[in-house]
Scaffold this active site. Structure first.
Site, PDB file in Angstrom:
ATOM      1  N   THR A  88      -1.550  -8.196  -4.130  1.00 16.27           N
ATOM      2  CA  THR A  88      -0.746  -7.205  -3.800  1.00 16.27           C
ATOM      3  C   THR A  88      -1.560  -5.594  -3.826  1.00 16.27           C
ATOM      4  OG1 THR A  88       1.173  -5.563  -4.284  1.00 16.27           O
ATOM      5  CG2 THR A  88       0.328  -7.015  -5.933  1.00 16.27           C
ATOM      6  N   ASP A  91      -0.089  -3.133  -4.167  1.00 15.76           N
ATOM      7  CA  ASP A  91       0.783  -2.398  -5.104  1.00 15.76           C
ATOM      8  C   ASP A  91      -0.017  -2.451  -6.414  1.00 15.76           C
ATOM      9  OD1 ASP A  91       2.367  -1.598  -2.838  1.00 15.76           O
ATOM     10  OD2 ASP A  91       3.735  -3.365  -3.448  1.00 15.76           O
ATOM     11  N   ARG A 128       5.557   2.651  -2.526  1.00 14.92           N
ATOM     12  CA  ARG A 128       7.117   3.191  -2.722  1.00 14.92           C
ATOM     13  C   ARG A 128       7.489   3.396  -4.232  1.00 14.92           C
ATOM     14  NH1 ARG A 128      11.235   3.936   1.484  1.00 14.92           N
ATOM     15  NH2 ARG A 128       9.399   4.493   2.690  1.00 14.92           N
ATOM     16  N   GLU A 154       4.278   7.630  -0.246  1.00 17.10           N
ATOM     17  CA  GLU A 154       5.612   7.348   0.512  1.00 17.10           C
ATOM     18  C   GLU A 154       6.498   7.388  -0.459  1.00 17.10           C
ATOM     19  OE1 GLU A 154       5.656   3.496   2.353  1.00 17.10           O
ATOM     20  OE2 GLU A 154       4.714   2.645   0.629  1.00 17.10           O
ATOM     21  N   TYR A 180      -0.345   0.703   8.085  1.00 13.07           N
ATOM     22  CA  TYR A 180      -1.239  -0.822   8.122  1.00 13.07           C
ATOM     23  C   TYR A 180      -2.621  -0.282   8.112  1.00 13.07           C
ATOM     24  CZ  TYR A 180       3.042  -3.571   8.523  1.00 13.07           C
ATOM     25  OH  TYR A 180       4.177  -4.150   8.188  1.00 13.07           O
ATOM     26  N   GLN A 184      -4.517   1.418   6.284  1.00 13.10           N
ATOM     27  CA  GLN A 184      -5.143   1.276   5.048  1.00 13.10           C
ATOM     28  C   GLN A 184      -5.369  -0.149   4.575  1.00 13.10           C
ATOM     29  OE1 GLN A 184      -2.233   3.629   2.069  1.00 13.10           O
ATOM     30  NE2 GLN A 184      -1.275   3.486   3.907  1.00 13.10           N
ATOM     31  N   ARG A 185      -4.062  -0.821   4.644  1.00  8.19           N
ATOM     32  CA  ARG A 185      -4.063  -2.277   3.809  1.00  8.19           C
ATOM     33  C   ARG A 185      -4.712  -3.295   4.736  1.00  8.19           C
ATOM     34  NH1 ARG A 185       2.147  -4.595   4.428  1.00  8.19           N
ATOM     35  NH2 ARG A 185       1.830  -5.664   6.063  1.00  8.19           N
TER      36      ARG A 185
END
Lengths: 418, 418
Positions: A142, A144, A192, A245, A295, A297-298
């Site tokens: 992830t 995240d 987020r 974000e 997108y 970036q990932r």
């Protein structure tokens, strides 16, 4: 002991290195052909298992599987599909196990974030009860970076490197132009709920750039922020702003929702970056530019960190090796041995301790003023963006990213309604 | 023949490789120390010359000058400052020549786009008349790729490579997710007047991606566009859209201006990408993501094309060599010898034919439906994105970009009001 097949699926938002984990799983399974039969993959993630839409990975050449290590995105397709709780929808879990049984699948490798760890855990428990025990291993992934126990999550290091490098480059650009033109550059980054990715942008302070970072962990204070921007511009002539974000007002409203409306009156057209940029222009009059990486970036495999690619592969490899050792209901983890020099090894965590636990960014990673990161945070981040693992390029100058054959497996069961 | 000093300045929006041209100029001048004295650079471009704010490049080490070749942005600072016409503001041109005279500058190397070619041309003419002849050589630079005679402009190839690769990567991401989630990815690229950069995004059609490109050269037709998007999604499950910031309606209004207002009623908050994305969502209901690359694209030295870096350097080198051959009022150019294999050489163009001439993208580079590029365009573009010229990275995983000392030169003249 009879030879069982394996099932592999990608879950949730994809990354620059989730395919490196797939490569680790499949290459390692191929090395153990005496113990593992065919590796089936779910077409578009777990939905492929529920609908018995399996991909036969043995139809892919060794070269194509190896190429997955340097191809971004989910090579087998992923999905945003969270299985409900066992109580609410037992039939989905039972269906998974029926499909596994029909295709003689004894190993379940699920490559995703927190939700998929939970699914993995339940499959392991229920399959035991249903008399068809499946060894369920979760492969972490992830951007995240919010899975517990593991030091970091594959996918995050590459996004962090991309954001740190790209923000540095754009800041150099603004620095060149600031005397007569743009003085403010705002970049919006993902995250987020947590500021991990934004923190990577804050690293460029070490490279001489005046930068203010807006984290989801810190309530937005417009007056204080504008004063900080003005101070930076007066001192350095320009300022870079990294905005997550997830940056929000004290009442929880995201900056991105700040009243932006299109000509039809629809809300949420823009992102946080243009809101911040315009706020600065209105209050301080500085010319701005803004970017939303989204997108880019990932998916930016062209700038993946070597640490990240190696760990993504190693975790896929470890998942298979641990399964062959008889392990079940676990997630292989990255264990940090030391930061400088960076040393890591592979550990493991029981899924019971991973499922439904979200790791937040420690508050002592954020500087006292709320706009930067601490030395502790830098010590954590730099090893994760260390090294470059470039893809090969073709004669046109484009990267050699593989598109798999994705050959289907004949179905054996009745249709299943999602 | 007495040894003269040289003056170098960077003009307009900077690029990933304008410093490679600076490197070419300074390294070549250093090799000819018997003929060229000190190279002075303008701090923040031509403003540095007008205000007599000169930088002594001899204070920079050979290693730092060499590092300019792999550092994006304008190392000496640039500016957006267009000199008025000779008739309207003769004093600015006269001031330039006074500054050159005061610092014994016989060579003027001006690194920029169309406006700077014009300035360069006038300095050459006027200095002759004023009895202090300066050899004025223009070094081409612009991501807009709109200078005449030269096959292409340094800066463009690297942006083109960045956009082609990044759009491919994000499209792979969307392809993975499209079954249950995002089906539309919109990326906004630079190019207010010409679709050169957008055309680079269209290259990914060759890599299996359904892509529609919105050029400034083609008036936007909403109904036709939405039908094209729907066809692509129905056939492939997803679609990528590359939109130039210059894409506009038949009345000339930019898509980016399409009525977007913030809570204070200010217009032009967003870019073209969110407008296009929301338009698709409203009409067809497809989930979208969008990105605005902005400065990230022109500063992305981490993914520069090798062709571009080599040409940027070679044009800086040629500028000095041609000056030493006695040439004046010219611009060295890239001459394409063949596309496949790609071969190029350095030519030259008289500034009288460069100044105030804008090269547009040929209409036969755009496909008949207006949403793609022709084979002729691809044959033009691929050589320009060929090869990778990576910067070095430090142990943290960050690129080694140089920040110069920028030591000032003592002033000899009275202050000049801009």
């Amino acid at each position: 002991m009879s030879k069982k097949n394996a099932f592999y699926a990608q879950s949730g938002g994809v990354t620059a290195v989730i395919n490196a984990s797939a490569c680790g799983v499949i290459e390692t399974a191929r090395k153990h052909g005496d113990e593992i039969g065919t590796v089936y993959a779910g077409r578009n993630g777990i939905i492929g298992a529920l609908t018995e839409d399996l991909i036969d990975t043995s139809a892919e050449s060794d070269a194509d599987i190896a190429a997955l290590k340097s191809t971004p995105s989910g090579g087998f397709g992923s999905c945003r599909f969270k299985l409900k709780s066992l109580e609410d929808n037992r039939r989905e879990y039972e269906r998974l196990i029926e499909v596994f049984k029909a295709h003689d699948i004894g190993y379940f490798f699920y490559n995703g974030g927190g939700d998929s760890a939970d699914t993995c855990y339940k499959v392991s428990q229920l399959s035991e009860k249903m008399g068809f025990p499946v060894q369920a291993i979760h492969v972490p992934k992830t951007v995240d970076n919010d899975l517990p126990i593991t030091d970091n999550c594959p996918g995050f290091g590459s996004v962090a490197k991309y954001i740190a490098v790209s923000t540095l480059e754009a800041s150099f650009d603004v620095r060149s132009m600031a005397a007569t033109s743009t003085k403010i550059f705002v970049i919006e980054v993902m995250g987020r709920h947590a500021g991990w990715i934004a923190a990577a942008g804050a690293l460029i302070e070490d490279y001489g750039i005046p930068v203010l970072t807006l984290f989801p962990e810190v309530e937005f204070d417009q007056e204080k922020f504008l004063a900080a921007v003005d101070t930076k511009v007066k001192e350095h002539g320009y300022c870079t702003i990294v905005v997550s974000e997830g940056c929000h007002w004290p009442d929880g409203t995201f900056l991105a929702e700040q009243g932006t409306r299109d000509s039809f009156g629809h809300a949420q057209l823009g992102g946080a970056a243009p809101v911040v940029a315009n706020m600065i222009k209105d209050a301080l009059g500085y010319k701005f530019h803004w970017a939303v990486a989204d997108y880019l970036q990932r998916a930016a495999r062209h700038l993946s960190s070597e640490s990240d690619v190696e760990q993504a592969y190693a975790l896929g490899q470890a998942a298979v090796e641990k399964a062959l050792e008889g392990k079940n209901s676990i997630m292989p983890t990255v264990v940090r041995e030391s930061s400088n020099p960076y040393k890591w090894s592979i550990g493991e965590a029981p899924l019971s301790e991973v499922a439904n636990v979200e790791k937040m960014m420690p508050m002592d990673f954020i500087s006292d003023d709320g706009y930067g990161i601490t030395d502790k945070c830098k010590e954590y981040l730099y090893p994760l963006i260390k090294g470059e693992a470039y893809p090969e390029y073709d004669d046109n100058g484009m990267p050699k990213y593989v598109t798999l054959k994705l050959q289907g497996v004949p179905k054996k069961l009745d249709k299943f309604e999602l």
